[in-house]
Design a protein around this motif. Sequence first.
Motif, PDB file in Angstrom:
ATOM      1  N   ALA A   1      44.379 -25.428  -3.042  1.00  0.00           N
ATOM      2  CA  ALA A   1      44.358 -25.528  -1.698  1.00  0.00           C
ATOM      3  C   ALA A   1      44.241 -24.198  -0.821  1.00  0.00           C
ATOM      4  O   ALA A   1      43.513 -24.135   0.204  1.00  0.00           O
ATOM      5  N   HIS A   2      44.548 -22.962  -1.465  1.00  0.00           N
ATOM      6  CA  HIS A   2      44.445 -21.745  -0.735  1.00  0.00           C
ATOM      7  C   HIS A   2      43.139 -21.661  -0.514  1.00  0.00           C
ATOM      8  O   HIS A   2      42.584 -21.227   0.489  1.00  0.00           O
ATOM      9  N   GLU A   3      42.187 -21.760  -1.376  1.00  0.00           N
ATOM     10  CA  GLU A   3      40.772 -21.543  -1.429  1.00  0.00           C
ATOM     11  C   GLU A   3      40.321 -22.372  -0.627  1.00  0.00           C
ATOM     12  O   GLU A   3      39.215 -22.226   0.045  1.00  0.00           O
ATOM     13  N   ARG A   4      40.430 -23.644  -0.524  1.00  0.00           N
ATOM     14  CA  ARG A   4      40.161 -24.522   0.487  1.00  0.00           C
ATOM     15  C   ARG A   4      40.231 -24.200   1.844  1.00  0.00           C
ATOM     16  O   ARG A   4      39.343 -24.382   2.856  1.00  0.00           O
ATOM     17  N   VAL A   5      41.427 -23.585   2.101  1.00  0.00           N
ATOM     18  CA  VAL A   5      41.861 -23.270   3.702  1.00  0.00           C
ATOM     19  C   VAL A   5      41.020 -22.087   3.959  1.00  0.00           C
ATOM     20  O   VAL A   5      40.359 -22.077   5.036  1.00  0.00           O
ATOM     21  N   LEU A   6      40.572 -21.131   2.868  1.00  0.00           N
ATOM     22  CA  LEU A   6      39.811 -19.956   3.057  1.00  0.00           C
ATOM     23  C   LEU A   6      38.323 -20.465   3.600  1.00  0.00           C
ATOM     24  O   LEU A   6      37.774 -19.951   4.324  1.00  0.00           O
ATOM     25  N   ARG A   7      37.797 -21.346   2.923  1.00  0.00           N
ATOM     26  CA  ARG A   7      36.384 -21.844   3.069  1.00  0.00           C
ATOM     27  C   ARG A   7      36.351 -22.456   4.434  1.00  0.00           C
ATOM     28  O   ARG A   7      35.554 -22.222   5.152  1.00  0.00           O
ATOM     29  N   LEU A   8      37.389 -23.335   4.600  1.00  0.00           N
ATOM     30  CA  LEU A   8      37.228 -23.964   5.993  1.00  0.00           C
ATOM     31  C   LEU A   8      37.336 -22.882   7.179  1.00  0.00           C
ATOM     32  O   LEU A   8      36.698 -23.019   8.221  1.00  0.00           O
ATOM     33  N   GLY A   9      38.279 -22.107   6.949  1.00  0.00           N
ATOM     34  CA  GLY A   9      38.522 -21.032   7.789  1.00  0.00           C
ATOM     35  C   GLY A   9      37.281 -20.141   8.348  1.00  0.00           C
ATOM     36  O   GLY A   9      36.889 -19.598   9.056  1.00  0.00           O
TER      37      GLY A   9
END
Length: 324
Positions: free
Chosen positions: A314-322
């Motif tokens: 989830a943290h990695e997805r947040v970073l990608r979307l950001g």
Amino acid sequence: MEDEALADIADRLYAGDLDGFITARATAAKEAAGQDKELAAAVRALAKPSVAAWAVNMLTRERPDILAGLSALGERMRSAQESLDAAGLRSLARERRTLLAAAVDTARTVAAEQGRPISGPMAADVEETLRALTADEGAAAAVASGRLLKVLAADGVNPVDLAGAVALPGRLPAAPSFPRSTPPPAAQDTPGAGTRTTPERASQPKPAKPRLEAVRQAPRPASPPALERAKAAHADARAAEEEAFRRSADLQAEAENARTEISELQQETAMLRDRLKAAEERLEIVRRKLAATSAEAKQASRAADKASRAAMLAHERVLRLGSK
């Protein structure tokens, strides 16, 4: 190998502490091995005495006067028996009971002073050995050696069996020799006696069996009547009967004490069994709880790992979307 050297070592060993006998024997054998291997082997072959035999050895060394008294009593009893003195035998049997009781008490005291108290059954074995001393010259010589290995027993008819009963049997004297607490009776200084006693006469050896010789000097028929023989046998049998009854009473008391102790130990054993059963049941419960807790801990650990991975994704997805 010198017999004297072996005898000296044996005397030291059998005069020592019973619990330390094996260690002392090994040390003595090691010391002897440097000079004489045959002597060392003979020392290693010296057997450890039983507790009762050790107690008798201690009595021989610490209180030889008591054993000298018993030995002298045995000589008097044999003389009375040879002369068919029924009344004398009865009196001597009573005297022997008194002396044996005192001797056993002293043996227990001496053993306790040496740090090894002896039990009732062991004291009975000591008494049996001392009774054999009064009945047989060979047994008396074995006791006098101070190297007794096992209990002696006399049946009043046959010679005492000394096989394996004493260390270094080849060095046993032909007759017992206990140090006397007082010198043998000598001529007293009475009026006129000094003029009749000379140094040569005083140095003459004492007759070996004065009581027996005195009895034989008295006139008596060559073949005693059957009634006298029967009286002597009856007196001996009565003395043996009294001894047997007294020994039976002592053993019954010992048996009663043993039964009481067994009852107490049985109760204690039952209580300990109950405690053991309760502890085993508690142990089983705790083991089951541990198994269940371990299983739950593994499941919780797997769930924690899964949640950790999910959080990381989830943290990695947040970073990608950001970053878009």
